[in-house]
Design an enzyme around this catalytic site. Structure first.
Site, PDB file in Angstrom:
ATOM      1  N   ASP A 110       0.824  -1.211   0.000  1.00 57.99           N
ATOM      2  CA  ASP A 110       0.000   0.000   0.000  1.00 57.99           C
ATOM      3  C   ASP A 110       0.857   1.260   0.000  1.00 57.99           C
ATOM      4  O   ASP A 110       0.468   2.283  -0.571  1.00 57.99           O
ATOM      5  CB  ASP A 110      -0.917   0.008   1.221  1.00 57.99           C
ATOM      6  CG  ASP A 110      -2.156  -0.861   1.020  1.00 57.99           C
ATOM      7  OD1 ASP A 110      -2.305  -1.425  -0.074  1.00 57.99           O
ATOM      8  OD2 ASP A 110      -2.962  -0.970   1.961  1.00 57.99           O
ATOM      9  N   GLY A 111       2.024   1.197   0.642  1.00 58.48           N
ATOM     10  CA  GLY A 111       2.913   2.356   0.652  1.00 58.48           C
ATOM     11  C   GLY A 111       3.349   2.758  -0.738  1.00 58.48           C
ATOM     12  O   GLY A 111       3.522   3.954  -1.024  1.00 58.48           O
ATOM     13  N   ASN A 166      -3.748   8.792   3.176  1.00 60.58           N
ATOM     14  CA  ASN A 166      -4.181   8.163   4.425  1.00 60.58           C
ATOM     15  C   ASN A 166      -4.483   9.167   5.521  1.00 60.58           C
ATOM     16  O   ASN A 166      -5.593   9.218   6.039  1.00 60.58           O
ATOM     17  CB  ASN A 166      -3.106   7.190   4.935  1.00 60.58           C
ATOM     18  CG  ASN A 166      -3.290   5.786   4.400  1.00 60.58           C
ATOM     19  OD1 ASN A 166      -4.294   5.471   3.771  1.00 60.58           O
ATOM     20  ND2 ASN A 166      -2.312   4.936   4.633  1.00 60.58           N
ATOM     21  N   ASP A 185      -0.422  12.295  22.971  1.00 59.51           N
ATOM     22  CA  ASP A 185       0.827  12.065  22.239  1.00 59.51           C
ATOM     23  C   ASP A 185       0.743  12.627  20.822  1.00 59.51           C
ATOM     24  O   ASP A 185       1.769  12.873  20.189  1.00 59.51           O
ATOM     25  CB  ASP A 185       1.132  10.571  22.154  1.00 59.51           C
ATOM     26  CG  ASP A 185       1.717  10.015  23.451  1.00 59.51           C
ATOM     27  OD1 ASP A 185       1.884  10.798  24.401  1.00 59.51           O
ATOM     28  OD2 ASP A 185       1.997   8.804  23.508  1.00 59.51           O
ATOM     29  N   THR A 187      -8.159   2.420   8.066  1.00 58.53           N
ATOM     30  CA  THR A 187      -7.642   1.083   8.367  1.00 58.53           C
ATOM     31  C   THR A 187      -6.132   1.102   8.596  1.00 58.53           C
ATOM     32  O   THR A 187      -5.512   0.037   8.688  1.00 58.53           O
ATOM     33  CB  THR A 187      -7.965   0.104   7.225  1.00 58.53           C
ATOM     34  OG1 THR A 187      -7.489   0.646   5.983  1.00 58.53           O
ATOM     35  CG2 THR A 187      -9.460  -0.140   7.118  1.00 58.53           C
ATOM     36  N   SER A 243      -5.096   1.717  14.467  1.00 61.31           N
ATOM     37  CA  SER A 243      -4.187   1.303  15.538  1.00 61.31           C
ATOM     38  C   SER A 243      -4.362   2.153  16.791  1.00 61.31           C
ATOM     39  O   SER A 243      -4.109   1.687  17.906  1.00 61.31           O
ATOM     40  CB  SER A 243      -2.732   1.391  15.062  1.00 61.31           C
ATOM     41  OG  SER A 243      -2.510   0.555  13.951  1.00 61.31           O
TER      42      SER A 243
END
Length: 276
Positions: A64-65, A137, A166, A177, A182
């Site tokens: 995907d990168g 993204n 943070d 996603t 995450s």
């Protein structure tokens, strides 16, 4: 048909895909070009700008990168892009390395395209635009240090929301996603235009992700009480050092990325496969 081929040769298995793809493209009378900084036996290389201008379709080989890296430029040239997955998750890639025979559908036109929104990120200082980015993204504000809290003000329709965390993620549905997930963010159907705000390890039990309309323009300001640097990261890459007086505006970009779909695999089928 002219194909712009954009591989990530650092990925394991990509060379094998290029070997197989060379014969498949030739048998379908498809002319393929690599960008000039990549040389591979059996392929012609041309300057990247010329490749994007002349190609009818773009094909990436990697994860995907790799798609994210080239999708922003593809959007500028209004070129559709097909991802061949040679990575792990592959949410954006539509076919796997063992499905290369489907490439012939590009010639017959037996495929669909799916448009995905991207973010327009403007950095303003002293009333002037000093930098501008596109994000497939997400755009992230972070101190860059573990357990180094920063203060962030997010203005939605001029109404401020304060975060002591943070960092803060502003993602597209495509990015829901990725890092946002995450950090506890929701999964959003990529066909919907939304902005998602997800705090990273917030020092508040009440700080929850927020889903905004795709028409929202979000203003962000951030600073660190401990005088550590605050960074703006675009799709995981450090892009700008944020100062206390820096204003960051995030909104839906006018351009979109157009992903080619050679299979009927749905977003939810992909979720099921990737997350088992």
């Amino acid at each position: 048909m002219v194909v712009g081929l954009l591989p990530n040769l650092d990925k394991r298995g990509v060379s094998d895909v290029l070997e197989k793809l060379r014969d498949i493209l030739k048998s379908n009378n498809m002319k393929a070009y690599l960008p000039s900084y990549i040389s591979y036996l059996g392929y012609e290389s041309i300057p990247e700008e010329e490749l994007f201008k002349s190609a009818d379709v773009l094909i990436t080989v990697g994860g995907d990168g790799t798609i994210i890296r080239y999708a922003k430029t593809a959007a500028l040239y209004n070129k559709p892009i097909l991802g061949i997955n040679a990575g792990r998750l592959g949410f954006l890639a539509n076919i796997e390395a063992n499905q290369l025979s489907l490439i012939s559908k590009l010639v017959t036109g037996d495929y669909k395209t799916e448009e995905r929104m991207i973010l327009d990120v403007k950095v303003i200082e002293n009333g002037s635009e000093v930098s501008r980015f596109s994000a497939v993204n997400d755009a992230v504000l972070s101190s860059g240090f573990v357990s180094r809290l920063i203060d962030i003000q997010a203005y939605i329709d001029d109404e401020p929301i304060s975060y002591h965390a943070d960092g803060l993620i502003v993602s597209t549905p495509t990015g829901s996603t990725a890092y946002s997930l995450s950090a506890g963010g929701p999964i959003i159907d990529p066909a919907i235009d939304n902005l998602i705000i997800t705090p990273i390890c917030s020092h508040s039990l009440s700080a929850k992700p927020i889903i905004l309309s795709g028409d929202t323009e979000l203003k962000l300001k951030a600073f660190s009480m401990k005088r550590s640097d605050v960074y703006l990261l675009i799709d995981g890459r450090r892009s700008y050092t944020v100062k206390p007086y820096t204003e960051i505006y995030v909104s839906k970009a006018k351009s979109v990325i157009s992903l080619i779909k050679l299979t009927n695999r749905s977003f939810y089928k992909t979720l099921s496969e990737k997350f088992k």
